[in-house]
Design a protein around this motif. Structure first.
Motif, PDB file in Angstrom:
ATOM      1  N   LYS A 187      39.587  56.915  44.087  1.00  0.00           N
ATOM      2  CA  LYS A 187      40.448  58.082  44.266  1.00  0.00           C
ATOM      3  C   LYS A 187      41.437  57.809  45.393  1.00  0.00           C
ATOM      4  N   GLU A 188      42.732  57.791  45.046  1.00  0.00           N
ATOM      5  CA  GLU A 188      43.778  57.497  46.016  1.00  0.00           C
ATOM      6  C   GLU A 188      44.254  58.749  46.748  1.00  0.00           C
ATOM      7  N   THR A 189      44.269  59.890  46.034  1.00  0.00           N
ATOM      8  CA  THR A 189      44.753  61.120  46.642  1.00  0.00           C
ATOM      9  C   THR A 189      44.178  62.324  45.916  1.00  0.00           C
ATOM     10  N   SER A 190      44.041  63.416  46.634  1.00  0.00           N
ATOM     11  CA  SER A 190      43.610  64.692  46.051  1.00  0.00           C
ATOM     12  C   SER A 190      44.785  65.639  45.862  1.00  0.00           C
ATOM     13  N   ASN A 191      45.987  65.136  46.061  1.00  0.00           N
ATOM     14  CA  ASN A 191      47.172  65.979  45.889  1.00  0.00           C
ATOM     15  C   ASN A 191      48.278  65.144  45.253  1.00  0.00           C
ATOM     16  N   TYR A 192      48.001  64.602  44.081  1.00  0.00           N
ATOM     17  CA  TYR A 192      48.955  63.774  43.362  1.00  0.00           C
ATOM     18  C   TYR A 192      50.214  64.580  43.037  1.00  0.00           C
TER      19      TYR A 192
END
Length: 729
Positions: free
Chosen positions: A215-220
């Motif tokens: 998981k790179e970001t939680s706000n793509y």
């Protein structure tokens, strides 16, 4: 003679309840013979493509969310032909969403589906020349953890299952352009922002054959969906754009489609939400790895998709021009609003641009649905010879014909008792839509015992929500005739989801009642002779409450031609079973459930026919074994024809059945590869003309006027020749 007897004995023994899905009966609607009338309807269709029969063409694989059913079509002649035989090749535990995508770059699409508390992945392990085969994958969760079948993603300290919302469709595509498959999904907790899970298969191994996610970001993209038509971007809050002061209000299902609309090499987002009516497009003004979105538009731009609730978008070539088109479909588990139009729920937009820069032009609202019988949802068929011409006419009860009322469609049989053909005559037989009923399920039975068939139907009053059994007496005993008669009601209390069948169970001359309940039980109510009933058995045939067979519906008829009535049962899971000679079945009768022939395994199997099956029977081909016609959740019909037990002869390459067959009966042929068939007598004399047998399709060859005897079918495919012997009795 002795040989024929030995062959015929097991053949007749085996042929009791054996069926194939028949599609030979033509249906005319508005002056046009529709292409796939018996395909079973569509409600919440999730669209995928893959090559099903290894002919190099992209076929259709549809997952109907309302019935958890796979529906398959073969591409041919620039149209799609319903091909139900391929449906049984797919896993039976698919749920919520089904996305076909090639994760390991082997040229074969794999399955991604919702799996209880995460995502299940089925790898396509089909070998060349063999039927489709899947393997459910397991994923290692790190030191101290065992492998599990849920797809995992990396966080600091290990791996956890990747959990989308329980009513979502995530996006499975190559986001960063490195060749492996990434995933974008809406967060499970506070699901108004998107997560980006990057696949590190190429980075770590140099090949795109793995699902090594992190998981790179939680706000793509930097967006937050606040409510329908209100999306905050960047540092904005929902309060800043006129939304709620507190957290975003939407916790329902979300659908994501990642697509490069402007040809700039990064993926934009087409977004939809469970309680909204539109698709929203957000352009990516950042980069593939650092998506930035700061505005939205209704989508498609020129003619935005609109449905009462929860549209979802799909990007596939549907018109065979090599350019991916857009299709928008409802993504509902079930009808949630009277305005849901399940007859026209598949909106097709043609791509008049390119694959790199698509431009969508609206075509129709009923893609595929316009070529099948589809009355919306919860179709309920019935048959009667309404015009006294010796053949059976078709009636279909509809849950809703408009926003508030249901009706009965009438299809006149314009063929014969041996070669049926149906024509839609009216969508509102008897003007029933004027009565403000919905949830209509018809049946024809002699209520007043005068020798003529009367119309009985269950229906729910739109104003009160009360469901009752109504009947209209025919004014003729020679053929059902209605017009001007009063509508009367039986004195019986029932639930909106109950299924009622009127039948004389105990053969005392009075109408009895079988009630299939939403809890799965089958109740036998004995008729008192005064249009009233008394409970006799709350678990008839041992069918008590069960989570495995909710909302069952039944019909009785002699479907195996032995002179005794059998009971056909349909349930909420879309399965059909038959109790043979049910009145004399003993204290613990066992139903037959493996009914439908699978040409790949050469076995009879159970099959999902679309949820909440409503069975009825009719003699449509003039044989001693009636056909079974099935209504379902999807609003369409399936037709099961008794195949007299397909005794199969042949090899892995060629199958012929039945063998032996009777004079004037047709021989069915299946070939693994396209072949040419020629038929010869045992003395070498050729009969008829040559016939091309397409690969992986069942073709019938009629033997009209051919005498009984032993014959040879010779098949040629390339340099290979196979000869098979068969017998005509």
């Amino acid at each position: 003679m002795r040989i024929l007897i030995l062959l015929f004995f097991p053949f007749s023994l085996f042929a009791q309840f054996t069926y194939r899905v028949d599609q030979t009966i033509n249906v005319e609607v508005d002056g046009r013979t529709i292409l796939n009338p018996w395909a079973g309807g569509l409600n919440s269709a999730q669209i995928n493509t893959m090559d099903l029969n290894a002919d190099g063409k992209a076929d259709l694989v549809i997952f109907d969310k309302s019935s958890s059913k796979i529906i398959t079509y073969l591409a041919g002649d620039n149209v799609y032909h319903y091909a139900p035989e391929y449906e049984i090749l797919f896993p039976t535990d698919l749920s919520t969403f089904v996305v076909l995508a090639d994760y390991n770059c082997d040229g074969k699409k794999d399955i991604f589906t919702f799996g209880q508390i995460g995502i299940w992945v089925y790898q396509n392990v089909t070998k060349a020349g063999q039927s489709i085969l899947w393997k459910k994958l397991s994923f290692y969760t790190g030191p101290g953890f065992k492998s599990e079948v849920l797809l995992t993603t990396g966080l600091s300290g290990g791996k956890i299952n990747l959990l989308p919302g329980t009513n979502d469709i995530p996006s499975f595509t190559d986001i960063d352009g490195d060749g492996d498959l990434d995933i974008v999904n809406m967060k499970f907790v506070s699901p108004s922002q998107a997560e980006f899970h990057r696949n590190y298969s190429m980075e770590k191994y140099g090949v795109c054959d793995s699902l090594d996610l992190k998981k790179e970001t939680s706000n793509y993209g930097g967006f937050t969906e606040c409510s329908c038509g209100k999306i905050a971007f960047g540092t904005q809050t929902c309060a800043d754009i006129g939304g709620r002061v507190e957290q975003p209000q939407h916790t329902g299902g979300k659908s994501l489609l990642s697509i490069d609309m402007d040809g700039d090499g990064d993926k934009d987002i087409v977004y939809s939400e469970e309680t909204c009516s539109s698709l929203y497009y957000m352009e990516n003004k950042g980069t593939p790895l650092n998506a930035v979105m700061n505005s939205y538009k209704l989508f498609p731009f020129s003619n935005p998709a609109f449905t009462p609730l929860y549209p979802a978008a799909y990007f596939e070539d549907l018109d065979f021009d090599g350019k991916a088109d857009l299709l928008s479909s409802l993504n509902l588990f079930a009808r949630s609003d009277p305005g849901n139009n399940f007859q026209q729920s598949l909106l097709l937009y043609k791509n008049i641009g390119t694959n790199q820069s698509p431009n969508f032009s609206f075509v129709k609202r009923n893609f595929l649905q316009g070529d099948m019988i589809d009355v919306g949802d919860f179709s309920s068929p019935a048959f009667a010879d309404i015009d006294n011409d010796g053949d059976q006419d078709l009636f279909i009860g509809k849950y809703l014909a408009g926003n508030t009322t249901g009706s009965i469609s009438f299809y006149e049989n314009t063929g014969t008792s041996l070669l049926p053909s149906f024509k839609l005559t009216t969508e509102d037989f008897g003007g029933i839509s004027l009565l403000s009923f919905y949830n209509i399920k018809p049946q024809f039975i002699d209520v007043d015992k005068n020798g003529g068939l009367d119309l009985v139907f269950t229906a729910t009053k739109a104003l009160t929500g009360v469901t009752s059994i109504y009947y209209v007496l025919s004014s003729s005993t020679t053929a059902p005739l209605f017009g001007g008669q009063s509508i009367q009601a039986f004195q019986f209390t029932m639930d909106v989801n109950d299924n009622i069948t009127l039948i004389d169970i105990d053969k005392d001359g009075r109408i009895d009642l079988l009630r299939g309940t939403s809890t799965g039980s089958l109740e036998y109510w004995r008729g008192n002779g005064t249009n009233t009933f008394s409970i006799s058995n709350s678990s008839y045939l041992g069918l008590g409450e069960s989570l495995d067979r909710q909302s069952i519906a039944v019909t009785a008829a002699d479907v195996d031609g032995d002179g005794q009535d059998d009971l056909i049962v349909g349930n909420q899971a879309g399965q059909v079973s038959i109790f043979s000679e049910f009145r004399t079945g003993g204290s613990n009768p066992q139903p037959v459930t493996e009914l439908v022939y699978d040409p790949f395994s050469k076995l009879y199997k159970s099959k999902n026919f679309g949820g909440r099956i409503r069975p009825i029977t009719a003699n449509l081909f003039g044989t001693n074994k009636q056909e079974i016609i099935l209504g379902n959740t999807q609003g369409g019909l399936h037709l099961l024809k008794n195949d007299n037990g397909q005794i199969v002869s042949g090899s892995p390459d060629i199958k012929i059945f039945p063998n032996p067959l009777r004079v004037n009966e047709s021989l069915s042929i299946w070939a693994a590869r396209t072949a040419t068939m020629e038929v010869y007598t045992i003395l070498g004399q050729k009969i008829g003309t040559s016939l091309v047998i397409p690969a992986n399709q069942i073709i019938t060859y009629p033997f009209q006027g051919v005498a009984a005897g032993i014959y040879i079918a010779r098949f040629t495919s390339g340099a290979k020749t196979i000869s098979l012997r068969f017998i005509i009795l």
